[in-house]
Motif scaffolding. Structure first.
Motif, short mmCIF file in Angstrom:
data_model
loop_
_atom_site.label_atom_id
_atom_site.label_comp_id
_atom_site.label_asym_id
_atom_site.label_seq_id
_atom_site.Cartn_x
_atom_site.Cartn_y
_atom_site.Cartn_z
N VAL A 7 0.81 -1.39 -0.09
CA VAL A 7 0.24 -0.16 0.13
C VAL A 7 0.81 1.27 0.07
O VAL A 7 0.41 2.23 -0.50
N ARG A 98 -6.95 -0.04 11.59
CA ARG A 98 -6.91 -1.47 11.16
C ARG A 98 -6.02 -2.24 12.17
O ARG A 98 -6.26 -3.41 12.56
N ARG A 103 -8.92 -4.76 9.19
CA ARG A 103 -9.22 -3.82 8.21
C ARG A 103 -10.58 -3.65 8.07
O ARG A 103 -11.29 -2.68 8.08
N SER A 365 -2.04 -3.18 7.26
CA SER A 365 -1.97 -3.88 5.85
C SER A 365 -3.75 -4.11 5.36
O SER A 365 -4.51 -4.16 6.28
N ASP A 366 -3.67 -4.58 4.23
CA ASP A 366 -4.94 -4.84 3.81
C ASP A 366 -5.29 -6.30 4.26
O ASP A 366 -6.70 -6.68 4.45
#
Length: 450
Positions: A7, A98, A103, A365-366
Motif C-alpha cells: 500500500v 486497522r 481492516r 495492511s489490507d
C-alpha cells in the motif's frame, strides 16, 4: 513500526500529500508546522460561543478558568498521543485503526467519521457565514459559498496549506485574540450569574470534548511529521494553548458584556475595532472546514485505497456547502455530539492497545486481522458515557434522551451527578481493554520468556 505493505509502494505527487493511499506520505513537517497547524485549528469561534456552557454560574471567574485549563490539558494530551501514533506509523487515522480492529472492522469507525466530518465541515461553513453576515450586516449565502469553495480548494494541497497556516495565519489569529483580550480585560469582570455547567467536571468535560473530537482526524496530518515526539509536542501544545485562549476569551467576554444582554459574538464586535479582529478570526476559521473536507476524503480511502483524494474533496466540499445553505444544521448538532460520544471510548481502547500493551508491528495492511473482542470495551464505554450524561435531543429525537434518563433512574444514577462523561467513558473502555487483552498479554510474555 511502519508497515511494509505494498500500500506504500507508490511515490508522493508534487511533494504534497499522496493522491491515493498507495502513495507514501512525505515526512516534511517539523515542530513549527505541527504547532502552527494545531494552534490554528484550535482558534475557532465555536469555542468562545460554547463558553456559555462552561461557565460555573455565581462562582469566582477563576473557577471556570481552572476547569478550562484542566480540560484542555487532558484533552490535548489525549489528542497528542493519537497524533504521535500517526507519525510513527505513517498512515491516516482510519487506516491506523486497522491495527486495533482489523481492516474490515475498521470500516465501522470509518463510517462514523465520514458522517461527522461532512457534518462538521457544513457546520463550520455555516458558522463562518452566520458570523460574517452579522458582522457586515449582509446576506449569509455569499459567505457560505465563499467559505465552502475556499475550504475545498485548500483540501487539494493540504501540506502547502499547513505551511501557510504555520507561517502566517496562526500569527494573524494570535494578534486578533491578543487584541480582543486586552479590550475585554479593560472592562469590569463581575461574576457571571448564568451558566450551563453544573460542576467543575461537567465544565471540564465540555472542554475535553473539543480536543478529542479531533482524535479521529489527527493522524491524517501527523503522518507527515518526522518523529512521534514532535507530533505529540506540537499537537498537544498547539491545540491545548489555543483551547485555553479561546474558551477563556469567551468566558471573559460574557463576564464583561453579558450583563448587557450581548452574546459572545456581539460582545467581541462591541469592542473598539472588534469588527476587524472578528473578521480576521473568520478568515482563519476556514481551516476548520478545510480539515474536515480533507479528512473525509482521506477516511474514505481506508475503504477504497485507490480513490483520488482530490476528486473526493471536491465532492465533499460541494455536499458540505449545500448542507450549510439548504438545511437547519442546528437540529443536526446533537447528532454530531452523539458521534463524538461514540469516538471517546474508542480512543480509550486505542490508547491502551497502542501505547501500553505489547503490540509488535502495528498491522495496517489490507490483511490486518479482525479483533472483534475489542468491540466490547468500545461499546461498554459508550454506554457508560450515555449513563453519565445522555446526549440531549429535542423534538423527535427526545426519545433517545428519555430512554437513557430512565436507565439512569433504574441504576440510581443522579442525572445531575456532576461527573465528566468523557473521563468515565475513557476509564471504562480502558479498564475493559486491559481485561479483554489480558490472556493475550500473558501468552506474549510467556513466549518471550521461553
Amino acid at each position: 513500526m511502519r508497515s511494509t505493505d505494498p500500500v506504500h509502494s507508490a511515490t508522493a505527487v508534487d511533494g504534497d500529500a499522496p493522491i491515493t493511499l498507495a502513495g507514501p506520505p512525505p515526512r516534511t513537517l517539523g515542530l513549527r508546522e505541527t504547532f502552527g497547524l494545531w494552534a490554528s485549528l484550535g482558534v475557532s469561534l465555536l469555542l468562545p460561543v460554547a463558553a456559555t456552557f462552561v461557565v460555573l454560574a455565581d462562582r469566582p471567574l477563576w473557577h471556570t478558568i481552572g476547569a478550562i485549563v484542566v480540560g484542555a490539558v487532558i484533552g490535548s494530551v489525549l489528542l497528542g498521543l493519537g497524533a504521535a501514533a500517526g507519525a510513527r506509523e505513517g498512515v491516516p487515522a482510519m487506516v491506523l485503526l486497522r491495527g486495533l480492529l482489523g481492516r474490515r472492522t475498521s470500516f465501522l469507525p470509518t463510517g462514523f467519521n465520514l458522517v461527522q466530518c461532512v457534518g462538521w465541515a457544513a457546520f463550520e461553513i455555516l458558522i463562518i457565514a452566520e458570523a460574517a453576515a452579522r458582522a457586515l450586516d449582509a446576506p449569509r449565502w455569499p459567505f457560505a459559498l465563499a467559505a465552502g469553495a475556499f475550504a475545498t480548494l485548500m483540501a487539494l494541497r493540504p501540506l502547502g496549506v499547513v505551511r501557510v497556516l504555520a507561517r502566517y495565519a496562526v500569527w494573524a489569529a494570535l494578534a486578533a485574540i491578543g487584541y480582543l483580550f486586552v479590550q475585554v480585560l479593560s472592562e469590569p469582570l463581575p461574576p457571571v450569574t448564568e451558566g450551563g455547567a453544573t460542576s467543575f467536571w461537567t465544565a471540564a468535560d465540555i472542554v475535553i470534548a473539543l480536543p478529542i473530537s479531533w482524535f479521529p482526524l489527527a493522524a491524517d496530518y501527523t503522518r507527515h511529521v518526522r518523529r512521534g515526539r514532535t507530533a505529540f509536542v506540537g499537537t498537544a501544545s498547539g491545540y491545548g494553548l489555543a483551547t485555553v485562549a479561546m474558551f477563556s476569551l469567551g468566558v471573559i467576554a460574557l463576564a464583561a458584556y453579558g450583563r448587557g444582554g450581548l452574546d459572545v459574538i456581539d460582545a467581541m464586535l462591541a469592542v473598539p475595532l472588534g469588527l476587524v479582529a472578528v473578521l480576521v478570526l473568520l478568515v482563519v476559521e476556514v481551516d476548520e472546514a478545510f480539515a474536515n473536507v480533507y479528512s473525509t476524503a482521506v477516511s474514505a480511502q481506508n475503504v477504497v485505497a485507490r480513490l483520488d483524494r482530490r476528486v473526493l474533496a471536491l465532492g465533499v466540499g460541494v455536499v458540505a456547502t449545500t448542507l450549510a445553505l439548504a438545511f437547519d444544521l442546528a437540529a443536526y448538532e446533537p447528532f454530531l455530539f452523539l458521534i463524538g460520544a461514540v469516538f471517546v471510548p474508542l480512543i480509550g481502547v486505542f490508547l491502551i492497545a497502542y501505547h501500553l500493551l505489547p503490540r509488535g508491528a502495528w498491522d495496517v495492511s489490507d490483511t490486518a486481522r479482525a479483533r472483534p473482542a475489542l468491540l466490547l470495551p468500545w461499546a461498554a464505554g459508550f454506554v457508560a458515557y450515555q449513563l453519565t450524561l445522555p446526549t440531549f435531543f429535542a423534538g423527535p429525537g427526545a426519545a433517545w434522551t428519555t430512554w437513557w434518563t430512565e436507565r439512569q433512574a433504574d441504576l440510581g444514577i443522579d442525572p445531575a451527578n456532576g461527573w465528566s462523561a468523557s473521563l468515565v467513558s475513557l476509564a471504562v473502555a480502558a479498564v475493559l481493554t486491559l481485561v479483554v487483552t489480558a490472556p493475550g498479554v500473558v501468552r506474549h510474555r510467556r513466549g518471550a520468556a521461553a
